[in-house]
Design a protein around this motif. Sequence first.
Motif: not given
Length: 447
Positions: A147-172
């Motif tokens: 989750r931490q790496r997602m916000y540091s690497l993905d510019r598409a989510v770094a600038g989201v206003v009022g961001a909420t994050t839902e985790a779905h677990g592992l996926t192949v």
Amino acid sequence: MRTHRIRRILAAGVVAAATGSVLLTVPAQAEEPDTPSPVAPRMTQGLDKDAREGTPAEAARAHLEEHQDTYRVPVEDLATQRTTKSGDQSSVRFRQKHRGVPVFGAQYAVQTEAAGDGRQRVTSATGTLFPELTVSTIPEVTEPNARQRMYSLDRAVAGVVGATTEAHGLTVLPGSDGGRLTWHFTVRGAAADGSPVRQEVFIDAHIGGIALSYNNIDAAGAAPAQGTGVKVDGGEERIAVNEEADGSYTLVDSSRAMYEVSGGQIRTYDAARKNYLDVAYGPVTEDVRVVSSPDDRFDGSATSSGAVDAHVNAGKVYEYFKNEIGRDGIDGKGGTVHSVVNVSAGGNDYANAFWDGTKMVYGHMDGVPLSVGLDVVGHEMTHGVTEHSAGLVYLNQSGALNEAISDYFGNAMETADKGVAMSDPTSGLGRRVPVQRREAARGVRAA
């Protein structure tokens, strides 16, 4: 089927195809994937000559196990999700797992038909399975780190206003390289320009990079607009539509409250007389197109197919549940409402309407599309609400309750729309479709 703009973050890895659920491996910097991963057959028919004993789910699983040489996925990797029924016919949906981890986009539906004496005949199977998965399902990156790496690497989510994050677990994520183990997150909020964001992000659970990231809101190249729809009775009504990038208009309603929350829309498709069995069960396929018009007026085939009425009535049902019950859509989460009109039965009118577990499907009776009845549309959409809430099995007493709840809400919506008091002796009568036709149309229905 929805088309997503896919952001490529890493030079190597797996990305989702813009159409369908097949995942592909592409060269670095490639714009369009072109080499599909190995998959099981998308559709099979005629593999079984004899009927099988047991429930539809038992028969379907036995069929898959007996024909593993065809499907190429061990039956123990297929988890039964649900069974939907329509008269003597059933559809059993399976979700593929790899060593216990769900596989992205991997689902298969097996259709059966009752053959008497508690036996089922498997008639066909459709979907996508990935038989060549070898990736380890033991993560080397923890979910919090992902989750931490997602916000540091993905510019598409770094600038989201009022961001909420839902985790779905592992996926192949399947691919020709044996697949990738990922952590799946959904980030919701708004972009800098105010447009809604529902970013689906998959972080590689072995190396920590971004394997896949895309905005799961179908708004690219389209803008909400107002149009005019001509209903079957000749009445004209202002309707919410989308103006597409090419200047055409589609029966896609992005005006409801759910759009800002989840990207949910009301989308109406014309099956163009395809057989209802080829349309029912699972997501709307690419060959069933959303209804479109060169300008903002929808008439002609959009009227005779029942598309305009289905679009109008789906909006009324959505607002009824939102305003009277406080429920945001069929799934209660603002999910998109899909309606498919103009199906046939072997080229003839299909005198029925039903909820198939994912969408509404409407035929014609004596040339009249069944979507003209608000009580019919409300009835079918309520079956979806029941499936997503109470989960009443469509059998015996629970099935009777399931049907009664849909009857009640369909009628309540119709009378409310007409301004008829519930104390009026005529409030229990259908107004768009004669009672005997409405009941005949309910002779076969999916739960």
